[in-house]
Design a protein around this motif. Structure first.
Motif, short mmCIF file in Angstrom:
data_model
loop_
_atom_site.label_atom_id
_atom_site.label_comp_id
_atom_site.label_asym_id
_atom_site.label_seq_id
_atom_site.Cartn_x
_atom_site.Cartn_y
_atom_site.Cartn_z
N ASN A 23 0.84 -1.20 0.00
CA ASN A 23 0.00 0.00 0.00
C ASN A 23 0.86 1.24 0.00
O ASN A 23 1.85 1.31 0.71
N GLY A 24 0.47 2.19 -0.82
CA GLY A 24 1.19 3.46 -0.84
C GLY A 24 2.50 3.41 -1.59
O GLY A 24 3.30 4.34 -1.51
N LYS A 77 1.50 2.80 -7.01
CA LYS A 77 0.92 2.14 -8.18
C LYS A 77 -0.13 3.03 -8.87
O LYS A 77 -0.09 3.24 -10.09
N THR A 78 -1.04 3.53 -8.07
CA THR A 78 -2.09 4.38 -8.65
C THR A 78 -1.49 5.67 -9.20
O THR A 78 -1.89 6.16 -10.26
N THR A 79 -0.51 6.20 -8.50
CA THR A 79 0.14 7.42 -8.98
C THR A 79 0.79 7.16 -10.34
O THR A 79 0.71 8.01 -11.25
N GLN A 86 -9.40 2.75 -9.16
CA GLN A 86 -9.41 1.88 -7.98
C GLN A 86 -10.79 1.86 -7.32
O GLN A 86 -11.31 0.81 -6.98
N1 LIG Z 1 -3.25 13.36 -4.63
C1 LIG Z 1 -2.35 13.07 -3.69
N2 LIG Z 1 -1.95 14.02 -2.83
C2 LIG Z 1 -1.03 13.74 -1.88
N3 LIG Z 1 -0.45 12.56 -1.72
C3 LIG Z 1 -0.80 11.57 -2.55
C4 LIG Z 1 -1.77 11.77 -3.57
N4 LIG Z 1 -1.93 10.62 -4.24
C5 LIG Z 1 -1.10 9.73 -3.66
N5 LIG Z 1 -0.42 10.30 -2.65
C6 LIG Z 1 0.60 9.63 -1.82
O1 LIG Z 1 1.51 9.01 -2.71
C7 LIG Z 1 1.87 7.74 -2.23
C8 LIG Z 1 1.52 6.70 -3.25
O2 LIG Z 1 0.11 6.59 -3.35
P1 LIG Z 1 -0.61 5.65 -4.39
O3 LIG Z 1 -2.06 5.90 -4.27
O4 LIG Z 1 0.00 5.81 -5.71
O5 LIG Z 1 -0.26 4.21 -3.82
P2 LIG Z 1 -0.82 2.80 -4.25
O6 LIG Z 1 0.34 1.96 -4.52
O7 LIG Z 1 -1.83 2.93 -5.31
O8 LIG Z 1 -1.50 2.33 -2.91
P3 LIG Z 1 -2.78 1.39 -2.67
O9 LIG Z 1 -2.32 -0.01 -2.79
O10 LIG Z 1 -3.19 1.73 -1.27
O11 LIG Z 1 -3.79 1.77 -3.67
C9 LIG Z 1 1.16 7.56 -0.89
O12 LIG Z 1 2.05 7.93 0.12
C10 LIG Z 1 0.01 8.53 -0.98
O13 LIG Z 1 -0.32 8.98 0.30
#
Ligand SMILES: Nc1ncnc2c1ncn2[C@@H]1O[C@H](COP(=O)(O)OP(=O)(O)OP(=O)(O)O)[C@@H](O)[C@H]1O
Ligand SMILES: [Mg+2]
Lengths: 335, 243
Positions: free
Chosen positions: B39-40, B43-45, B86
């Motif tokens: 998590n975090g 991936k989504t970013t 997501q």
């Molecule tokens: N719009 C935003 N503003 C501030 N911080 C963000 C934003 N989007 C993501 N983050 C931060 O960037 C990091 C990566 O987030 P991301 O959502 O890409 O993770 P992820 O791998 O998709 O996680 P998950 O498995 O929970 O979906 C995290 O620390 C998150 O808090």
């Protein structure tokens, strides 16, 4: 959502037929006056709905365009002769078009913001309009007001031409709404309202439909301003740019149901008639506004999404429950 | 042939939080590439940067041989890169059918045509049948279960005839039967030539479906390889089990 084919047009035909013939029954003067104002608000609420309802951009500054329309009619006929009492009505389409064009750059800027920020931004339009009307004394007459040659209609049927023009405009406004709902403009607007970023990401013409909704909405509003000015004969900045007019458009649309064809019209009939009734029965004090607000509050508390969507929802659910129940063996509860 | 998608040294921070740090990844044509990570881990970013929903601070993204680092989401969508979110994003007050139609795209000229014309209906109906959404086709999307909404979003993505589909956790919060349905559709579309990049938490799904697997940790790509190697790789174990 779905209704039986043909019900919509029949309902509209009956409604407009009743509106069209109503004056021939020799309605009392005060009743006609009341209807004229109700129709004004019905058109404006319907116009506001295109932007605030269908697009989801809650403008609080629509009265600015009402005011522009009002001053446009008055100022035009201060510099041009009136050859017939109907001429100001003929000017209305030009005013609608002109104000729609004026609205274009305003929309392009204001609609970069959304939701509550957009509402605040549009409030400033109202104050800009009012300030200009007060201060451009050479053009508007400032606080002294401005007048138009009185309409040369006989006193006992003075309201009729205004009434007729308003019925036509209501038909135009509702017709445009109906066409919007049936077209991909309506589909696009719905997508914008529900998730604008997602809509933009899948190639919906977000900008085009937003600007279109804004311009049509303010153009119609300006035409009502024009009719109002001619009807009153004398206008002042604080009335042409009265914030309560903006608020009324919003309340009526919320009351009847946003993003529906009939909701704003229903809301206008309820609230405007209620207001006139309370104003009459509670006398000249402004206490009537409290009664008016109470009507709104009670209805919205019972039906938060407005009258039409709530009623429709209940009917739909009841219909669906009946179908589901019929499929269940006796004794089983609903799923 | 160039890979279908190349992400090259992308970094992106939110304030002082680095979400992506010099991340790279390649999606070969007609692969089902998995993107996994704690998590975090970003991936989504990374999805958001690829689709143009977010700008990269540094680095480049190439799609189908073209540099698309600064392209807008809609432009990429038209060129065949589409995605799901997501948290399934469907238009709640539009019917299932309308959700599909609006995803199909239409030009200015069609804007004033019928909301749903016969051709729209035909195209939508094919997908509605394939995804077995016929019973709910006329319901507003808000009436669907969460899983059905994810299925609808997936179906809608196909309206643009994509070549690359990015799925962000297609099976999260979805019942087992629907997970199988999702897998079925991914396989079917993959066989028809569509490439997938999938963020997935369920390792069973990843093992059954994907090759290769890319692992992201704290915004960095730490492993790329076949699914059976990923479980043994020390850096990956560390990322998931370590603090
Ligand atoms: N719009 C935003 N503003 C501030 N911080 C963000 C934003 N989007 C993501 N983050 C931060 O960037 C990091 C990566 O987030 P991301 O959502 O890409 O993770 P992820 O791998 O998709 O996680 P998950 O498995 O929970 O979906 C995290 O620390 C998150 O808090
Ligand atoms: Mg994520």
């Amino acid at each position: 959502m779905r209704m039986r084919r043909g019900v919509g047009p029949v309902r509209a035909a009956v409604f407009f037929l009743v509106l069209a013939v109503a004056p021939t029954f020799g309605l009392a003067h005060w009743l006609l006056t009341m209807l004229v104002f109700t129709l004004m608000f019905a058109v404006m609420a319907s116009a506001w709905n295109l932007l605030g309802g269908f697009t989801g951009y809650p403008s609080l500054g629509h009265v600015a365009f009402f005011g522009i329309g009002a001053y446009a009619v008055v100022l035009w006929f201060q510099h041009h002769d009136i050859s017939s009492g109907y001429e100001p009505f003929l000017l209305l389409p030009a005013i609608g078009l002109g104000v729609a064009l004026v609205g274009l750059p305003i929309a392009a800027i204001a609609m970069r913001t959304r939701a509550d920020v957009f509402a605040i931004v549009t409030i400033t339009l109202l104050f800009v309009g009012q300030t200009l009307a007060f201060n451009l004394r050479d053009i508007t007459g400032g606080a002294q007001g401005a007048s138009i040659v009185p309409a040369p209609f006989p006193a006992d049927s003075y309201e009729i031409p205004f009434y007729d023009a308003l019925v036509v405009l209501l038909a135009v406004s509702m017709g445009l709404t109906w066409a919007t709902m049936r077209s991909k403009v309506g589909l696009s607007l719905a997508a914008v309202r529900m998730d604008e970023d997602k809509a933009a990401g899948i190639g919906v013409r977000v900008q085009t439909v937003k600007l279109l909704a804004f311009c049509v909405s303010v153009g119609l509003t300006a035409m009502i301003g024009g009719i109002w000015a001619y009807y009153e004969g004398f206008i002042y900045p604080q009335f042409a740019f009265d914030p309560l007019i903006s608020v009324a458009m919003v309340l009526m649309t919320f009351l009847g149901g946003r993003a529906t064809l009939w909701g704003p019209v229903l809301g206008a009939f309820i609230l405007e008639l209620a207001q006139q009734y309370f104003a009459y029965s509670l006398g000249g004090s402004r206490f009537y506004l409290i009664a008016y607000a109470l009507v709104f509050l009670v209805v919205i508390l019972v039906m938060p999404r407005g009258i039409l969507p709530s009623v429709r929802d209940r009917l739909w659910r009841r219909g669906r429950r009946r179908i589901v129940d019929a499929q269940l063996p006796a004794g089983d509860g609903p799923l | 042939m160039t890979p279908l998608l190349e992400v090259d040294g992308v970094s992106r921070s939110f304030g002082s939080v680095p979400a992506l740090v010099n991340a790279s990844l390649t999606v070969e044509r007609n692969s089902i590439t998995a993107l996994i990570g704690p998590n975090g881990s970003g991936k989504t970013t990374l999805f958001n940067v690829i689709t143009g929903n977010l700008r990269a601070d540094t680095g480049r993204v190439r799609f189908d041989g073209h540099d698309v680092t600064t392209a807008r989401p809609a432009a990429l969508y038209r060129r065949g890169l589409s995605r799901t979110y997501q948290q399934a994003r469907v238009f709640s007050q539009l019917t299932v059918e309308e959700n599909l139609v609006v995803a199909g795209g239409f030009g200015l000229a069609q804007l004033f045509g019928r909301r749903v014309n016969r051709r729209d209906r035909q195209r939508a109906t094919e997908l509605i049948d394939e995804f077995r959404l016929g019973r709910v086709a006329d319901l507003p999307a808000a009436e669907l279960s969460y899983g059905q909404r994810k299925l609808l979003e997936f179906a809608a993505v196909l309206m643009s005839s994509p070549t690359l589909i990015l799925l962000d956790e297609p099976t999260a919060g979805v019942n087992p039967v629907l997970i199988e349905t999702m897998e079925h559709h991914i396989r079917r579309l993959h066989a028809a030539g569509i490439t997938f990049l999938i963020v997935e938490h369920d390792m069973n799904v990843v093992m059954r479906l994907c090759d290769p697997v890319v692992v992201l940790d704290q915004g960095r790509e730490i492993f790329t390889g076949p699914p059976d190697a990923v479980r043994e790789h020390p850096a990956v174990l560390d990322a998931y089990l370590g603090a």
